[in-house]
Design a protein around this motif. Sequence first.
Motif, PDB file in Angstrom:
ATOM      1  N   UNK A  39      23.651  34.885  38.202  1.00 36.70           N
ATOM      2  CA  UNK A  39      25.008  35.221  37.762  1.00 36.70           C
ATOM      3  C   UNK A  39      25.713  36.111  38.764  1.00 36.70           C
ATOM      4  N   UNK A  40      27.040  36.173  38.606  1.00 35.95           N
ATOM      5  CA  UNK A  40      27.872  37.055  39.417  1.00 35.95           C
ATOM      6  C   UNK A  40      28.890  37.720  38.501  1.00 35.95           C
ATOM      7  N   UNK A  41      29.121  38.995  38.742  1.00 35.29           N
ATOM      8  CA  UNK A  41      30.218  39.697  38.094  1.00 35.29           C
ATOM      9  C   UNK A  41      31.288  39.878  39.152  1.00 35.29           C
ATOM     10  N   UNK A  42      32.480  39.407  38.850  1.00 32.12           N
ATOM     11  CA  UNK A  42      33.607  39.546  39.762  1.00 32.12           C
ATOM     12  C   UNK A  42      34.398  40.760  39.276  1.00 32.12           C
ATOM     13  N   UNK A  43      34.535  41.755  40.150  1.00 22.83           N
ATOM     14  CA  UNK A  43      35.236  42.985  39.800  1.00 22.83           C
ATOM     15  C   UNK A  43      36.519  43.059  40.622  1.00 22.83           C
ATOM     16  N   UNK A  44      37.645  43.172  39.935  1.00 25.33           N
ATOM     17  CA  UNK A  44      38.956  43.326  40.574  1.00 25.33           C
ATOM     18  C   UNK A  44      39.455  44.722  40.216  1.00 25.33           C
ATOM     19  N   UNK A  45      39.906  45.474  41.216  1.00 24.31           N
ATOM     20  CA  UNK A  45      40.407  46.822  41.014  1.00 24.31           C
ATOM     21  C   UNK A  45      41.769  46.920  41.679  1.00 24.31           C
ATOM     22  N   UNK A  46      42.775  47.418  40.964  1.00 21.73           N
ATOM     23  CA  UNK A  46      44.124  47.486  41.515  1.00 21.73           C
ATOM     24  C   UNK A  46      44.829  48.765  41.128  1.00 21.73           C
ATOM     25  N   UNK A  47      45.755  49.160  41.969  1.00 22.93           N
ATOM     26  CA  UNK A  47      46.594  50.313  41.680  1.00 22.93           C
ATOM     27  C   UNK A  47      47.829  49.881  40.908  1.00 22.93           C
ATOM     28  N   UNK A  48      48.593  50.857  40.472  1.00 22.71           N
ATOM     29  CA  UNK A  48      49.827  50.580  39.739  1.00 22.71           C
ATOM     30  C   UNK A  48      50.870  49.967  40.670  1.00 22.71           C
ATOM     31  N   UNK A  49      51.638  49.060  40.123  1.00 23.62           N
ATOM     32  CA  UNK A  49      52.711  48.418  40.863  1.00 23.62           C
ATOM     33  C   UNK A  49      53.994  48.472  40.064  1.00 23.62           C
ATOM     34  N   UNK A  50      54.765  47.397  40.108  1.00 25.84           N
ATOM     35  CA  UNK A  50      56.058  47.319  39.440  1.00 25.84           C
ATOM     36  C   UNK A  50      55.980  46.386  38.239  1.00 25.84           C
ATOM     37  N   UNK A  51      56.568  46.815  37.134  1.00 27.54           N
ATOM     38  CA  UNK A  51      56.573  46.001  35.914  1.00 27.54           C
ATOM     39  C   UNK A  51      57.070  44.592  36.223  1.00 27.54           C
TER      40      UNK A  51
END
Length: 168
Positions: A39-51
């Motif tokens: 198996x693989x866990x895909x982790x996405x991490x992001x900062x705040x952007x624009x609505x």
Amino acid sequence: MQHNNLLVEACQIVSAIVPVNLATAANNGDWVSLKNFDRVTIVVFKGAGTAGEDPVITLQQATAVAGTGAKALNFTRIDKKIGTQTGIGAFTTATQAAANTHTDADSAEAEGLFAIEVQASDLDVSNGYDCVQVSIPDAGTNAQIGCALYILRNARFAGAGLPSAIVD
């Protein structure tokens, strides 16, 4: 099961998308092979952007790490933390109809941490599919920094070290 081993001794960690402004172009992650992992866990991490500029997380599968025969990889569950990450202690599980994309309508203007689990058996194994890719198409016009990692685990064969996931 070993309980006293290091994460890097039990899991193969691979960069999918290096930190980038998600609003500059299509952000296609590298391909990884599940040939040697369960198996693989895909982790996405992001900062705040624009609505209104919500990132679309997309999964594909292929028969080789070159992206050979790429096609949709549907999933129904995604776990996420949306908001100030230092104040969120637990993941929220979201389910969706089977699709190869997910958009969280509240995530553009907030920090986000997403985790998608894919088992090797979720791929079209009968037709030779054993590779996975995450991508995040252009997320709008304003800056929104993000990245993604693959965490592969449950190596299928014991050995001195974990096998590579970036080769066929």
